[in-house]
Every structure is written in C-alpha cells, then in structure tokens.
Scaffold this motif. Structure first.
Motif, PDB file in Angstrom:
ATOM      1  N   LEU A 107      54.663  32.475 -34.970  1.00 41.08           N
ATOM      2  CA  LEU A 107      55.826  31.787 -35.508  1.00 41.08           C
ATOM      3  C   LEU A 107      56.767  32.788 -36.165  1.00 41.08           C
ATOM      4  O   LEU A 107      56.356  33.598 -36.984  1.00 41.08           O
ATOM      5  CB  LEU A 107      55.375  30.738 -36.536  1.00 41.08           C
ATOM      6  N   GLY A 108      58.038  32.783 -35.774  1.00 38.52           N
ATOM      7  CA  GLY A 108      59.028  33.678 -36.358  1.00 38.52           C
ATOM      8  C   GLY A 108      59.082  35.065 -35.745  1.00 38.52           C
ATOM      9  O   GLY A 108      59.881  35.895 -36.152  1.00 38.52           O
ATOM     10  N   SER A 109      58.267  35.329 -34.748  1.00 39.79           N
ATOM     11  CA  SER A 109      58.221  36.685 -34.185  1.00 39.79           C
ATOM     12  C   SER A 109      59.469  37.023 -33.379  1.00 39.79           C
ATOM     13  O   SER A 109      59.749  38.186 -33.131  1.00 39.79           O
ATOM     14  CB  SER A 109      56.974  36.865 -33.326  1.00 39.79           C
ATOM     15  N   GLY A 110      60.252  36.028 -32.978  1.00 40.11           N
ATOM     16  CA  GLY A 110      61.454  36.279 -32.198  1.00 40.11           C
ATOM     17  C   GLY A 110      62.666  36.631 -33.043  1.00 40.11           C
ATOM     18  O   GLY A 110      63.649  37.167 -32.531  1.00 40.11           O
ATOM     19  N   PHE A 111      62.622  36.349 -34.341  1.00 37.23           N
ATOM     20  CA  PHE A 111      63.774  36.581 -35.201  1.00 37.23           C
ATOM     21  C   PHE A 111      64.184  38.049 -35.249  1.00 37.23           C
ATOM     22  O   PHE A 111      65.371  38.352 -35.082  1.00 37.23           O
ATOM     23  CB  PHE A 111      63.512  36.030 -36.604  1.00 37.23           C
ATOM     24  N   ALA A 115      69.044  42.576 -31.030  1.00 40.82           N
ATOM     25  CA  ALA A 115      69.956  42.374 -29.899  1.00 40.82           C
ATOM     26  C   ALA A 115      71.392  42.256 -30.384  1.00 40.82           C
ATOM     27  O   ALA A 115      72.305  42.842 -29.795  1.00 40.82           O
ATOM     28  CB  ALA A 115      69.553  41.128 -29.118  1.00 40.82           C
ATOM     29  N   TRP A 116      71.609  41.511 -31.463  1.00 32.60           N
ATOM     30  CA  TRP A 116      72.970  41.350 -31.994  1.00 32.60           C
ATOM     31  C   TRP A 116      73.511  42.687 -32.500  1.00 32.60           C
ATOM     32  O   TRP A 116      74.680  42.988 -32.303  1.00 32.60           O
ATOM     33  CB  TRP A 116      72.969  40.303 -33.113  1.00 32.60           C
ATOM     34  N   GLN A 117      72.661  43.479 -33.118  1.00 28.74           N
ATOM     35  CA  GLN A 117      73.101  44.786 -33.627  1.00 28.74           C
ATOM     36  C   GLN A 117      73.445  45.731 -32.478  1.00 28.74           C
ATOM     37  O   GLN A 117      74.448  46.443 -32.535  1.00 28.74           O
ATOM     38  CB  GLN A 117      72.000  45.392 -34.501  1.00 28.74           C
ATOM     39  N   GLU A 118      72.650  45.715 -31.425  1.00 30.96           N
ATOM     40  CA  GLU A 118      72.916  46.578 -30.264  1.00 30.96           C
ATOM     41  C   GLU A 118      74.243  46.243 -29.590  1.00 30.96           C
ATOM     42  O   GLU A 118      74.941  47.121 -29.094  1.00 30.96           O
ATOM     43  CB  GLU A 118      71.786  46.444 -29.239  1.00 30.96           C
ATOM     44  N   LYS A 119      74.594  44.959 -29.576  1.00 28.69           N
ATOM     45  CA  LYS A 119      75.838  44.520 -28.937  1.00 28.69           C
ATOM     46  C   LYS A 119      77.045  44.642 -29.866  1.00 28.69           C
ATOM     47  O   LYS A 119      78.167  44.401 -29.439  1.00 28.69           O
ATOM     48  CB  LYS A 119      75.710  43.059 -28.486  1.00 28.69           C
ATOM     49  N   HIS A 120      76.806  44.995 -31.127  1.00 28.68           N
ATOM     50  CA  HIS A 120      77.854  45.108 -32.150  1.00 28.68           C
ATOM     51  C   HIS A 120      78.552  43.768 -32.392  1.00 28.68           C
ATOM     52  O   HIS A 120      79.746  43.717 -32.645  1.00 28.68           O
ATOM     53  CB  HIS A 120      78.881  46.189 -31.776  1.00 28.68           C
ATOM     54  N   TRP A 121      77.779  42.676 -32.292  1.00 31.80           N
ATOM     55  CA  TRP A 121      78.308  41.353 -32.575  1.00 31.80           C
ATOM     56  C   TRP A 121      78.196  41.086 -34.069  1.00 31.80           C
ATOM     57  O   TRP A 121      77.476  41.783 -34.789  1.00 31.80           O
ATOM     58  CB  TRP A 121      77.548  40.292 -31.790  1.00 31.80           C
ATOM     59  N   LEU A 122      78.909  40.072 -34.541  1.00 30.90           N
ATOM     60  CA  LEU A 122      78.829  39.706 -35.953  1.00 30.90           C
ATOM     61  C   LEU A 122      77.384  39.419 -36.335  1.00 30.90           C
ATOM     62  O   LEU A 122      76.635  38.819 -35.563  1.00 30.90           O
ATOM     63  CB  LEU A 122      79.676  38.470 -36.247  1.00 30.90           C
ATOM     64  N   GLU A 174      73.109  30.827 -37.518  1.00 35.44           N
ATOM     65  CA  GLU A 174      74.433  30.857 -36.895  1.00 35.44           C
ATOM     66  C   GLU A 174      74.601  32.180 -36.162  1.00 35.44           C
ATOM     67  O   GLU A 174      74.565  33.252 -36.760  1.00 35.44           O
ATOM     68  CB  GLU A 174      75.499  30.704 -37.973  1.00 35.44           C
ATOM     69  N   LEU A 175      74.787  32.087 -34.843  1.00 33.99           N
ATOM     70  CA  LEU A 175      74.935  33.266 -33.984  1.00 33.99           C
ATOM     71  C   LEU A 175      76.324  33.246 -33.365  1.00 33.99           C
ATOM     72  O   LEU A 175      76.665  32.319 -32.633  1.00 33.99           O
ATOM     73  CB  LEU A 175      73.881  33.254 -32.879  1.00 33.99           C
ATOM     74  N   LYS A 176      77.122  34.260 -33.669  1.00 36.49           N
ATOM     75  CA  LYS A 176      78.467  34.349 -33.102  1.00 36.49           C
ATOM     76  C   LYS A 176      78.542  35.538 -32.155  1.00 36.49           C
ATOM     77  O   LYS A 176      78.207  36.654 -32.530  1.00 36.49           O
ATOM     78  CB  LYS A 176      79.505  34.490 -34.211  1.00 36.49           C
ATOM     79  N   ILE A 177      78.986  35.271 -30.943  1.00 37.89           N
ATOM     80  CA  ILE A 177      79.123  36.327 -29.949  1.00 37.89           C
ATOM     81  C   ILE A 177      80.551  36.850 -30.041  1.00 37.89           C
ATOM     82  O   ILE A 177      81.407  36.561 -29.208  1.00 37.89           O
ATOM     83  CB  ILE A 177      78.784  35.810 -28.538  1.00 37.89           C
TER      84      ILE A 177
END
Length: 56
Positions: free
Chosen positions: A11-15, A21-28, A44-47
């Motif tokens: 449980l929670g291992s995907g966080f 992934a968000w950091q690699e893509k330089h997303w918010l 909240e995930l913003k692309i």
C-alpha cells in the motif's frame, strides 16, 4: 494474498514512482489536499511544465 505470492504491491508503494515521474518531466509538483470533513485525501496531478509557469 496476492502480495504474498508476488502479484501485488505494498500500500502506497506507487506514490514515490509518481513523484519521480513528475519530477523527470518537469511538471508542476503534485499536491496532497486533505479534506478531514470528508475523511479524504486528494492527490492533484497537473500535467503542466513547471518551467513555463510564472510565479506571482
């Protein structure tokens, strides 16, 4: 049961994977929004490219 035989995750291992992934893509940066009255936590995930967002 599935986790015991290697077909499930903890449980929670995907966080951390999401954050990386968000950091690699330089997303918010993802935000966790707590709503105690509803007993919920919203992710909240913003692309959106963080480099193109102006800070006011």
């Amino acid at each position: 049961m599935l986790r015991m035989i290697g077909y499930g995750e903890n449980l929670g291992s995907g966080f951390p994977l999401i954050l990386n992934a968000w950091q690699e893509k330089h997303w918010l940066k993802p935000q966790l929004l707590e709503q105690p009255e509803l007993m919920q936590v919203k992710l909240e995930l913003k692309i959106v490219n963080a480099e193109n967002v102006s800070v006011s």
